[in-house]
Scaffold this motif. Structure first.
Motif, mmCIF file in Angstrom:
data_model
loop_
_atom_site.group_PDB
_atom_site.id
_atom_site.type_symbol
_atom_site.label_atom_id
_atom_site.label_comp_id
_atom_site.label_asym_id
_atom_site.label_seq_id
_atom_site.Cartn_x
_atom_site.Cartn_y
_atom_site.Cartn_z
ATOM 1 N N ASP A 1 0.850 -1.190 0.000
ATOM 2 C CA ASP A 1 0.000 0.000 0.000
ATOM 3 C C ASP A 1 0.887 1.241 0.000
ATOM 4 O O ASP A 1 1.478 1.589 1.029
ATOM 5 N N THR A 2 0.992 1.898 -1.136
ATOM 6 C CA THR A 2 1.879 3.063 -1.246
ATOM 7 C C THR A 2 1.402 4.249 -0.400
ATOM 8 O O THR A 2 2.225 5.018 0.090
ATOM 9 N N ASP A 3 0.090 4.383 -0.210
ATOM 10 C CA ASP A 3 -0.412 5.473 0.637
ATOM 11 C C ASP A 3 0.055 5.290 2.077
ATOM 12 O O ASP A 3 0.477 6.252 2.733
ATOM 13 N N GLU A 4 0.002 4.064 2.583
ATOM 14 C CA GLU A 4 0.481 3.793 3.946
ATOM 15 C C GLU A 4 1.985 4.046 4.037
ATOM 16 O O GLU A 4 2.477 4.558 5.043
ATOM 17 N N MET A 5 2.711 3.717 2.988
ATOM 18 C CA MET A 5 4.163 3.942 3.011
ATOM 19 C C MET A 5 4.492 5.428 2.982
ATOM 20 O O MET A 5 5.480 5.850 3.585
ATOM 21 N N GLU A 6 3.668 6.229 2.313
ATOM 22 C CA GLU A 6 3.874 7.683 2.339
ATOM 23 C C GLU A 6 3.648 8.217 3.748
ATOM 24 O O GLU A 6 4.413 9.050 4.228
ATOM 25 N N ARG A 7 2.608 7.730 4.423
ATOM 26 C CA ARG A 7 2.356 8.138 5.807
ATOM 27 C C ARG A 7 3.519 7.718 6.701
ATOM 28 O O ARG A 7 3.962 8.462 7.559
ATOM 29 N N TYR A 8 3.983 6.498 6.487
ATOM 30 C CA TYR A 8 5.126 6.000 7.261
ATOM 31 C C TYR A 8 6.339 6.904 7.067
ATOM 32 O O TYR A 8 7.003 7.291 8.030
ATOM 33 N N SER A 9 6.628 7.234 5.827
ATOM 34 C CA SER A 9 7.794 8.058 5.525
ATOM 35 C C SER A 9 7.753 9.391 6.261
ATOM 36 O O SER A 9 8.748 9.827 6.848
ATOM 37 N N GLU A 10 6.595 10.030 6.250
ATOM 38 C CA GLU A 10 6.445 11.318 6.939
ATOM 39 C C GLU A 10 6.640 11.168 8.441
ATOM 40 O O GLU A 10 7.370 11.937 9.072
ATOM 41 N N LYS A 11 5.998 10.174 9.031
ATOM 42 C CA LYS A 11 6.063 9.986 10.474
ATOM 43 C C LYS A 11 7.437 9.471 10.911
ATOM 44 O O LYS A 11 7.939 9.843 11.970
ATOM 45 N N ALA A 12 8.061 8.616 10.107
ATOM 46 C CA ALA A 12 9.369 8.078 10.459
ATOM 47 C C ALA A 12 10.426 9.183 10.461
ATOM 48 O O ALA A 12 11.308 9.207 11.324
ATOM 49 N N LYS A 13 10.318 10.092 9.516
ATOM 50 C CA LYS A 13 11.265 11.212 9.471
ATOM 51 C C LYS A 13 11.154 12.038 10.748
ATOM 52 O O LYS A 13 12.158 12.374 11.381
ATOM 53 N N ALA A 14 9.939 12.339 11.154
ATOM 54 C CA ALA A 14 9.729 13.109 12.389
ATOM 55 C C ALA A 14 10.199 12.328 13.610
ATOM 56 O O ALA A 14 10.710 12.917 14.579
ATOM 57 N N ALA A 15 10.078 11.009 13.580
ATOM 58 C CA ALA A 15 10.458 10.171 14.725
ATOM 59 C C ALA A 15 11.971 10.118 14.931
ATOM 60 O O ALA A 15 12.433 9.724 16.008
ATOM 61 N N ARG A 16 12.746 10.514 13.934
ATOM 62 C CA ARG A 16 14.211 10.520 14.095
ATOM 63 C C ARG A 16 14.686 11.691 14.951
ATOM 64 O O ARG A 16 15.788 11.642 15.492
ATOM 65 N N GLU A 17 13.854 12.734 15.093
ATOM 66 C CA GLU A 17 14.252 13.904 15.882
ATOM 67 C C GLU A 17 14.589 13.504 17.312
ATOM 68 O O GLU A 17 13.870 12.753 17.951
ATOM 69 N N GLY A 18 15.728 13.992 17.777
ATOM 70 C CA GLY A 18 16.167 13.697 19.129
ATOM 71 C C GLY A 18 16.936 12.399 19.254
ATOM 72 O O GLY A 18 17.544 12.130 20.284
ATOM 73 N N HIS A 19 16.899 11.567 18.211
ATOM 74 C CA HIS A 19 17.632 10.294 18.239
ATOM 75 C C HIS A 19 18.849 10.362 17.327
ATOM 76 O O HIS A 19 19.797 9.622 17.514
ATOM 77 N N ASP A 20 18.798 11.208 16.339
ATOM 78 C CA ASP A 20 19.906 11.510 15.442
ATOM 79 C C ASP A 20 20.645 10.304 14.876
ATOM 80 O O ASP A 20 21.866 10.226 14.945
ATOM 81 N N PRO A 21 19.920 9.368 14.264
ATOM 82 C CA PRO A 21 20.636 8.281 13.591
ATOM 83 C C PRO A 21 21.372 8.832 12.370
ATOM 84 O O PRO A 21 20.930 9.809 11.765
ATOM 85 N N GLU A 22 22.472 8.214 12.039
ATOM 86 C CA GLU A 22 23.210 8.608 10.834
ATOM 87 C C GLU A 22 22.872 7.642 9.712
ATOM 88 O O GLU A 22 23.187 6.451 9.794
#
Length: 98
Positions: free
Chosen positions: A14-35
């Motif tokens: 489901d590409t729509d779910e993956m777009e939602r994931y991409s947006e939320k996953a990017k925000a979830a990296r804040e404060g964790h700073d993975p490289e």
């Protein structure tokens, strides 16, 4: 010791779910700073099952990698990934530098 999160996308449902994931996953990296060391770049499967892409994230240690993966923000994001695609995900310790 450095730790790596490896995410292998095997099949998208489901590409729509993956777009939602991409947006939320990017925000979830804040404060964790993975490289990011690899992020869905060109690849060639040499052995094993077919795949659609891969991500490799470096964290300072296993505890930091687990903290990101288990964070409330990433928990919310990955629910969309579960609905959008099949992945193999693991955390692995790096090696100590000499």
């Amino acid at each position: 010791m450095t730790a790596y999160v490896v995410m292998i996308k095997e099949h998208t449902h489901d590409t729509d779910e993956m777009e939602r994931y991409s947006e939320k996953a990017k925000a979830a990296r804040e404060g964790h700073d993975p490289e990011p060391l690899a992020f869905y770049g060109d690849f060639k499967v040499l052995e094993g099952s077919a795949m659609e892409g891969a991500v490799i994230l470096r964290f300072p240690d296993m505890a930091a990698a687990r903290a990101w993966y288990q964070s409330p923000a990433y928990h919310e994001a990955r629910q969309h990934r579960f609905q959008g695609a099949d992945y193999r995900v693991f955390i692995v310790d790096g090696i100590e530098e000499a």
